[in-house]
Design an enzyme around this catalytic site. Structure first.
Site, PDB file in Angstrom:
ATOM      1  N   GLY A   1      86.145  -9.918 -21.223  1.00  0.00           N
ATOM      2  CA  GLY A   1      87.027  -8.843 -20.771  1.00  0.00           C
ATOM      3  C   GLY A   1      88.430  -9.363 -20.540  1.00  0.00           C
ATOM      4  N   ASN A   2      89.231  -8.616 -19.835  1.00  0.00           N
ATOM      5  CA  ASN A   2      90.579  -9.090 -19.490  1.00  0.00           C
ATOM      6  C   ASN A   2      90.976  -8.492 -18.140  1.00  0.00           C
ATOM      7  OD1 ASN A   2      91.975  -6.463 -19.973  1.00  0.00           O
ATOM      8  ND2 ASN A   2      91.237  -6.836 -22.066  1.00  0.00           N
ATOM      9  N   HIS A   3      92.178  -8.837 -17.669  1.00  0.00           N
ATOM     10  CA  HIS A   3      92.560  -8.477 -16.299  1.00  0.00           C
ATOM     11  C   HIS A   3      93.177  -7.079 -16.158  1.00  0.00           C
ATOM     12  CE1 HIS A   3      91.573 -12.373 -14.770  1.00  0.00           C
ATOM     13  NE2 HIS A   3      92.347 -12.978 -15.659  1.00  0.00           N
TER      14      HIS A   3
END
Ligand code: CTP
Length: 402
Positions: A212-214
């Site tokens: 995923g990412n932030h």
């Protein structure tokens, strides 16, 4: 379709002879597709009956803080009603009610609802010509305008007193068209459809892990809210995010992976006027996500990744594409990369975020953007809250489209 369709309206009726016209007004509002709840002042009950108005509005009519007819529901909650309303109309607004609205003299349910309403309030004065001309009335009109309320001016003609002059409440049709015009000014995107992607995507490695990412989805949600509050019907396609959406004009479609986001976008993209791609989509996903949790058996682990579809790029290639807005998050050669991205993805506007700018990027409440248009013109903005950035972006879209 009327801009009043689907709107929740509180109609407050105060005690004047013009109250008889509110039966027609209620009918017209319901016909326009609005949900109408009527609140009467005690004096208004002498001019028009709750039975007539509840039959026309298809809702119970209330006029006091307590509900004597229903022992299970004794308290008529003025705050709840004030918050329920998308707009409030006070018609007729007598000189007495107007003065209490100004001074905050809350001595009946209508005034309590008025003072707790967060929505636009329209009032249609009705009184005799000398009362209308009295300096105190003029003072009250000015004060209410300062409070942000909209006055629907009274008309001229024969009055109940037998005198002739200004003071007749506007006719129901005039009240409706006044409100519709005002809402059109405030909601320039009424009738327009906008699609937004927002948030991150999660790409499964196994049943408990993902890539995923932030991204939090804050920027996309701010865009959705700004569009919705200007009247657009928004389809928000949202990756995993804790942000809660609260606007009636926003339809939220929750997705997890890039492929699900791609499928949802292509399900809803036709007939959209504008599409904004603010999601931080994972470019790659595990080629073969494990069906069971991966156990740690070796020192290293290799996961083969394959390319996800480019959602924005795929819409950019459509023959009849909506006005297309993309985002670019760059860490180096920002402008050069952004120009190339705008061209490759065929965007009408590209919003560049640089990770090198303080106050920009994931998780923050602020952002700093540069807008690149189709002609390659750039517009730089300072650091602002994400709400203000959303407003700047939507202003630029409106300038170029509608
Ligand atoms: N985007 C998309 N689908 C993808 C990847 C990106 O729709 N699979 C959209 C993003 O929502 C954004 C724009 O494309 O509006 C640019 O995203 P960005 O991550 O900056 O660029 P990429 O296309 O992923 O290119 P790169 O990572 O190589 O810079």
């Amino acid at each position: 379709m009327s801009i009043l369709s689907g709107k929740k309206i509180v109609l407050g009726i105060s005690g004047g002879i013009a109250a008889y016209k509110t039966t027609f007004l209620t009918r017209l509002l319901v016909k326009a597709g609005a949900s109408v709840k009527v609140v009467l002042t005690p004096a208004a009950r002498d001019f028009v009956t709750p039975l007539t108005l509840s039959t026309l509005s298809k809702n119970p009519v209330i006029s006091s803080f307590t509900n004597e007819d229903d022992e299970n529901d004794l308290w008529n909650n003025h705050v709840e009603l004030g918050l329920w309303a998308d707009l409030m109309i006070i018609a007729p607004a007598t000189a007495n009610t107007l003065s209490k609205m100004v001074t905050g003299n809350i001595d009946n349910l209508l005034l309590a609802v008025y003072s707790s309403a967060k929505c636009p309030v329209f009032f249609a004065p009705a009184m005799d010509l000398d009362m209308y001309k009295h300096p105190s009335t003029g003072y009250n009109f000015e004060k209410l305008a300062c409070y942000g309320n909209y006055m629907i001016p009274a008309g001229e003609g024969e009055l109940a007193s037998g005198l002739s002059g200004v003071g007749r409440m506007a006719e129901p049709e005039e009240i409706i068209s006044f409100i519709e015009n005002q809402l059109h000014i405030e909601q320039p995107l009424h009738g327009k459809k906008c699609l937004i992607t927002a948030g991150p995507t999660h790409e499964s490695i196994d049943p408990v892990r993902f890539i995923g990412n932030h991204s939090t989805g804050k920027m996309g949600m701010a865009l959705a809210h700004d569009l919705a509050s200007r009247g657009a019907a928004v389809t928000l396609i949202m990756g995993p995010s804790n942000i809660i959406q609260e606007h009636v004009n926003i339809t939220r479609i929750d997705v997890v992976s890039a492929q699900e986001m791609y499928d949802a976008v292509h399900k809803y993209i036709s007939h959209q006027d504008v599409a904004i791609f603010s999601a931080a989509v994972a470019d790659y996903r595990p080629a073969n996500p494990a069906q069971q949790k991966i156990k740690k058996s070796s020192e290293t682990l290799h996961i083969e990744l394959i390319r996800n579809p480019d959602i924005l790029g795929s819409v950019g290639m459509m023959q009849h594409k909506p006005f297309l807005v993309g985002f670019a998050l760059e860490t180096e050669k920002e402008l050069e990369n952004a120009f190339a991205k705008a061209k490759k993805k065929n965007t009408d506007l590209l919003i560049l975020n640089s990770m090198n700018d303080a106050g920009a990027g994931f998780g923050t409440d602020t952002n700093k953007i540069t807008i690149i248009d189709k002609a390659g013109k750039t517009l730089k903005f300072p650091v602002k809250s994400k709400q203000m950035v959303a407003k700047d972006i939507i202003d630029e879209i409106i300038k170029r489209t509608f």
